[in-house]
Design an enzyme around this catalytic site. Structure first.
Site, PDB file in Angstrom:
ATOM      1  N   ASP A   1       0.845  -1.208   0.000  1.00 33.38           N
ATOM      2  CA  ASP A   1       0.000   0.000   0.000  1.00 33.38           C
ATOM      3  C   ASP A   1       0.880   1.258   0.000  1.00 33.38           C
ATOM      4  OD1 ASP A   1      -3.075  -1.002   1.237  1.00 33.38           O
ATOM      5  OD2 ASP A   1      -1.341  -2.312   1.489  1.00 33.38           O
TER       6      ASP A   1
ATOM      7  N   GLU B   1      -5.264   7.112  -0.234  1.00 34.57           N
ATOM      8  CA  GLU B   1      -5.702   6.517   1.036  1.00 34.57           C
ATOM      9  C   GLU B   1      -4.679   6.606   2.177  1.00 34.57           C
ATOM     10  OE1 GLU B   1      -6.982   2.425   0.785  1.00 34.57           O
ATOM     11  OE2 GLU B   1      -7.161   2.264   2.953  1.00 34.57           O
TER      12      GLU B   1
ATOM     13  N   ASP C   1      -6.220   4.761  -5.024  1.00 33.76           N
ATOM     14  CA  ASP C   1      -6.258   3.719  -3.996  1.00 33.76           C
ATOM     15  C   ASP C   1      -5.092   2.789  -4.336  1.00 33.76           C
ATOM     16  OD1 ASP C   1      -6.775   1.800  -2.114  1.00 33.76           O
ATOM     17  OD2 ASP C   1      -8.950   1.838  -2.427  1.00 33.76           O
TER      18      ASP C   1
ATOM     19  N   VAL D   1      -3.677   0.119  -2.982  1.00 36.15           N
ATOM     20  CA  VAL D   1      -4.133  -1.278  -2.998  1.00 36.15           C
ATOM     21  C   VAL D   1      -5.576  -1.246  -2.501  1.00 36.15           C
ATOM     22  CG1 VAL D   1      -3.863  -3.617  -2.081  1.00 36.15           C
ATOM     23  CG2 VAL D   1      -1.838  -2.215  -2.516  1.00 36.15           C
ATOM     24  N   ASP D   2      -6.500  -1.553  -3.358  1.00 37.19           N
ATOM     25  CA  ASP D   2      -7.896  -1.634  -2.939  1.00 37.19           C
ATOM     26  C   ASP D   2      -8.206  -3.096  -2.692  1.00 37.19           C
ATOM     27  OD1 ASP D   2     -10.585  -0.711  -2.478  1.00 37.19           O
ATOM     28  OD2 ASP D   2     -11.089  -1.738  -4.345  1.00 37.19           O
TER      29      ASP D   2
ATOM     30  N   THR E   1      -7.227  -4.563   0.363  1.00 38.07           N
ATOM     31  CA  THR E   1      -5.991  -5.042   1.010  1.00 38.07           C
ATOM     32  C   THR E   1      -6.227  -6.400   1.682  1.00 38.07           C
ATOM     33  OG1 THR E   1      -5.314  -2.754   1.334  1.00 38.07           O
ATOM     34  CG2 THR E   1      -4.137  -4.396   2.624  1.00 38.07           C
TER      35      THR E   1
ATOM     36  N   SER F   1     -12.468  -5.998  -3.413  1.00 37.32           N
ATOM     37  CA  SER F   1     -11.934  -4.857  -4.174  1.00 37.32           C
ATOM     38  C   SER F   1     -12.788  -4.398  -5.350  1.00 37.32           C
ATOM     39  CB  SER F   1     -10.520  -5.155  -4.697  1.00 37.32           C
ATOM     40  OG  SER F   1     -10.572  -5.883  -5.902  1.00 37.32           O
TER      41      SER F   1
ATOM     42  N   LYS G   1     -14.911  -5.874  -8.577  1.00 40.68           N
ATOM     43  CA  LYS G   1     -16.373  -5.936  -8.787  1.00 40.68           C
ATOM     44  C   LYS G   1     -16.784  -4.970  -9.898  1.00 40.68           C
ATOM     45  CE  LYS G   1     -17.064  -5.429  -4.188  1.00 40.68           C
ATOM     46  NZ  LYS G   1     -15.851  -5.900  -3.520  1.00 40.68           N
TER      47      LYS G   1
ATOM     48  N   LYS H   1     -23.610  -2.353  -2.888  1.00 44.98           N
ATOM     49  CA  LYS H   1     -22.925  -2.220  -1.601  1.00 44.98           C
ATOM     50  C   LYS H   1     -23.734  -1.320  -0.673  1.00 44.98           C
ATOM     51  CE  LYS H   1     -18.706  -0.800   0.769  1.00 44.98           C
ATOM     52  NZ  LYS H   1     -17.387  -0.148   0.729  1.00 44.98           N
TER      53      LYS H   1
ATOM     54  N   ASP I   1     -12.274   4.621  -3.415  1.00 44.21           N
ATOM     55  CA  ASP I   1     -12.808   3.257  -3.509  1.00 44.21           C
ATOM     56  C   ASP I   1     -13.743   3.080  -4.707  1.00 44.21           C
ATOM     57  OD1 ASP I   1     -11.625   1.838  -1.398  1.00 44.21           O
ATOM     58  OD2 ASP I   1     -12.921   2.834   0.058  1.00 44.21           O
TER      59      ASP I   1
HETATM   60  N1  PPS Z   1     -16.918  -0.563   7.601  1.00 44.15           N
HETATM   61  C1  PPS Z   1     -16.769  -0.446   6.282  1.00 44.15           C
HETATM   62  N2  PPS Z   1     -17.851  -0.446   5.483  1.00 44.15           N
HETATM   63  C2  PPS Z   1     -17.714  -0.346   4.166  1.00 44.15           C
HETATM   64  N3  PPS Z   1     -16.541  -0.244   3.522  1.00 44.15           N
HETATM   65  C3  PPS Z   1     -15.433  -0.235   4.257  1.00 44.15           C
HETATM   66  C4  PPS Z   1     -15.476  -0.342   5.663  1.00 44.15           C
HETATM   67  N4  PPS Z   1     -14.220  -0.311   6.142  1.00 44.15           N
HETATM   68  C5  PPS Z   1     -13.415  -0.186   5.054  1.00 44.15           C
HETATM   69  N5  PPS Z   1     -14.150  -0.135   3.932  1.00 44.15           N
HETATM   70  C6  PPS Z   1     -13.687   0.059   2.556  1.00 44.15           C
HETATM   71  O1  PPS Z   1     -13.962  -1.077   1.806  1.00 44.15           O
HETATM   72  C7  PPS Z   1     -12.877  -1.309   0.908  1.00 44.15           C
HETATM   73  C8  PPS Z   1     -12.823  -2.758   0.558  1.00 44.15           C
HETATM   74  O2  PPS Z   1     -14.032  -3.052  -0.034  1.00 44.15           O
HETATM   75  P1  PPS Z   1     -14.304  -4.464  -0.586  1.00 44.15           P
HETATM   76  O3  PPS Z   1     -15.519  -4.386  -1.425  1.00 44.15           O
HETATM   77  O4  PPS Z   1     -13.056  -5.005  -1.210  1.00 44.15           O
HETATM   78  O5  PPS Z   1     -14.618  -5.309   0.723  1.00 44.15           O
HETATM   79  S1  PPS Z   1     -14.428  -6.851   0.931  1.00 44.15           S
HETATM   80  O6  PPS Z   1     -13.040  -7.128   1.320  1.00 44.15           O
HETATM   81  O7  PPS Z   1     -14.795  -7.550  -0.325  1.00 44.15           O
HETATM   82  O8  PPS Z   1     -15.382  -7.189   1.996  1.00 44.15           O
HETATM   83  C9  PPS Z   1     -11.676  -0.871   1.658  1.00 44.15           C
HETATM   84  O9  PPS Z   1     -10.688  -0.472   0.726  1.00 44.15           O
HETATM   85  P2  PPS Z   1      -9.128  -0.777   1.043  1.00 44.15           P
HETATM   86  O10 PPS Z   1      -8.838  -0.169   2.402  1.00 44.15           O
HETATM   87  O11 PPS Z   1      -8.450  -0.014  -0.069  1.00 44.15           O
HETATM   88  O12 PPS Z   1      -8.927  -2.241   0.986  1.00 44.15           O
HETATM   89  C10 PPS Z   1     -12.205   0.266   2.507  1.00 44.15           C
HETATM   90  O13 PPS Z   1     -11.979   1.532   1.965  1.00 44.15           O
HETATM   91 MG    MG Z   2     -10.064   0.787  -1.158  1.00 45.43          MG
HETATM   92 MG    MG Z   3      -7.245   0.302   3.287  1.00 42.03          MG
HETATM   93 MG    MG Z   4      -6.547   0.725  -0.253  1.00 40.74          MG
END
Ligand code: PPS
Ligand code: MG
Ligand code: MG
Ligand code: MG
Length: 381
Positions: A53, A78, A145, A147-148, A150, A289, A292, A306, A318
């Site tokens: 990241d 981020e 982002d 790494v989306d 993570t 990530s 989708k 979502k 995101d």
């Molecule tokens: N509580 C809560 N509710 C909703 N979304 C949140 C929450 N916490 C974090 N995030 C954000 O979700 C990003 C990851 O989304 P994903 O769709 O990949 O989620 S998942 O891993 O498939 O469940 C993730 O992105 P990354 O941090 O870049 O991985 C976050 O920005």
């Molecule tokens: Mg993200």
């Molecule tokens: Mg993150």
């Molecule tokens: Mg990220």
């Protein structure tokens, strides 16, 4: 400059940068999975962060500033440099410095320039810190982002590198690198039970089995996909880019919807109710990530829903790259009230009505908005 050439230079740069960043991530992911390491840290909100990241953020920040010299480059991203700057984080910081320099040394392979000499620690911390813009309604802002997903990254599963550009509050281009999402869906080993969506062989040899990079420019009516550039491959623009389009399916019983893997990130029971009320029959495709968004844009699935818990504010990085790619591929993205997402109001998608709904077409989109309207009162969100 003709309208059709507008942002051409920026898109070209962004695509090259995302290919490089994906390669960085692949190396880090391989190391992470092959060593029992302590290289996954938890942020204040308990979400994971890794060397990848920070290293991607530093590399992208350095490359954008280098190539857009003379412009005051504004980046909304981020990560921050707080954890890395702590006195007990010397090893972590050293790993980031090595990773960034290793990545930037490869820049000529992507038609980009490497630094004259390896970047020092303070330059790398500065590159990460520079990405602290808060965007807004005026001027140009890059949205990153690094790494989306993570969580997907540390599980050895799906993740994405997402870079977009906003001008005067409007999305103008988006690039989405998906290192574990093969060019063809059939090459993906999709396991509902284990929530694993991985390429079938761990070290694919055919470029169609490797990951992809997708990109689009606002108003072009076109979204593109390329195989990921690898190892000793030469970057040839536009490197087997092919057009992608959303799925033509508009019958809900034949449609697939995607959603986050984690219940904490989206209300699975609410979306299951929505799905059944609008006649969706297939199992949800749960993928980490912005892959989708990629799945909708290229027709692997029809719907992405979502609904985060109330009080959670969605961040622009995101969604930005994914939204413009889906829209240019022929799809629709709105909030649950049917309004477009607003990228002009800072780091968050301010004013978002409940959730996000991305769809391959208007017919399905209208059905979901209707289903949300009908089921909202009875929901426990
Ligand atoms: N509580 C809560 N509710 C909703 N979304 C949140 C929450 N916490 C974090 N995030 C954000 O979700 C990003 C990851 O989304 P994903 O769709 O990949 O989620 S998942 O891993 O498939 O469940 C993730 O992105 P990354 O941090 O870049 O991985 C976050 O920005
Ligand atoms: Mg993200
Ligand atoms: Mg993150
Ligand atoms: Mg990220």
């Amino acid at each position: 400059m003709e309208e059709k050439d507008k942002y051409g230079k920026e898109l070209d740069l962004a695509v090259r940068i995302v290919h490089m960043a994906c390669s960085l991530c692949q190396k880090v992911q391989r190391r992470l999975l092959s060593t029992a390491s302590d290289q996954v840290l938890a942020k204040d909100d308990d979400s994971p962060v890794t060397i990848a990241d920070w290293s991607v953020q530093a590399s992208v920040s350095w490359l954008l500033s280098e190539f857009l010299e003379g412009q005051n480059v504004s980046i909304v991203a981020e990560e921050d440099a707080q954890t890395l700057s702590k006195s007990d984080a010397a090893n972590l910081l050293a790993a980031v410095v090595d990773t960034v320099n290793e990545c930037l040394a490869d820049a000529p392979r992507y038609g980009l320039r490497s630094p004259k000499k390896a970047l020092g620690t303070s330059q790398i911390l500065e590159a990460i810190r520079r990405c602290n813009s808060t965007g807004g309604t005026r001027g140009r802002h890059w949205v990153l982002d690094p790494v989306d997903g993570t969580l997907g990254f540390v599980r050895g599963d799906q993740y994405a590198v997402a870079l977009a550009l906003i001008e005067d509050g409007k999305l103008v281009l988006g690039v989405l690198g998906c290192p574990n999402y093969p060019m063809k869906k059939e090459l993906l080993n999709y396991n509902h039970q284990r929530h694993q969506t991985l390429p079938r062989s761990p070290r694919p040899s055919n470029i169609w089995e490797k990951g992809c990079v997708m990109y689009a420019r606002r108003g072009s009516g076109q979204a593109w996909m390329q195989p990921l550039i690898h190892g000793d491959m030469k970057f040839e623009w536009p490197n087997s880019a092919r057009l992608v389009q959303v799925s033509p399916v508009d019958d809900p019983s034949l449609a697939t919807f995607c959603e986050p893997v984690e219940k904490a990130n989206s209300n699975h029971s609410f979306t299951a109710g929505l799905a059944s009320s609008m006649g969706l029959r297939k199992k949800p495709m749960r993928v980490h990530s912005m892959v989708k968004y990629a799945a909708i844009a290229r027709g692997d699935a029809e719907i992405f829903i979502k609904f985060a818990r109330s009080g959670y504010k969605e961040k622009i990085w995101d969604h930005a790259a994914g939204v413009v790619i889906i829209e240019e591929a022929g799809g629709v993205v709105t909030d649950a009230g049917g309004r477009p997402l607003d990228f002009s109001r800072g780091v968050y998608l301010e004013g978002l009505d409940r959730g996000i709904i991305a769809c391959s077409g208007l017919a399905l989109h209208e059905k979901i908005i209707g289903a949300v309207y009908a089921s909202w009162d009875s929901s426990n969100l």
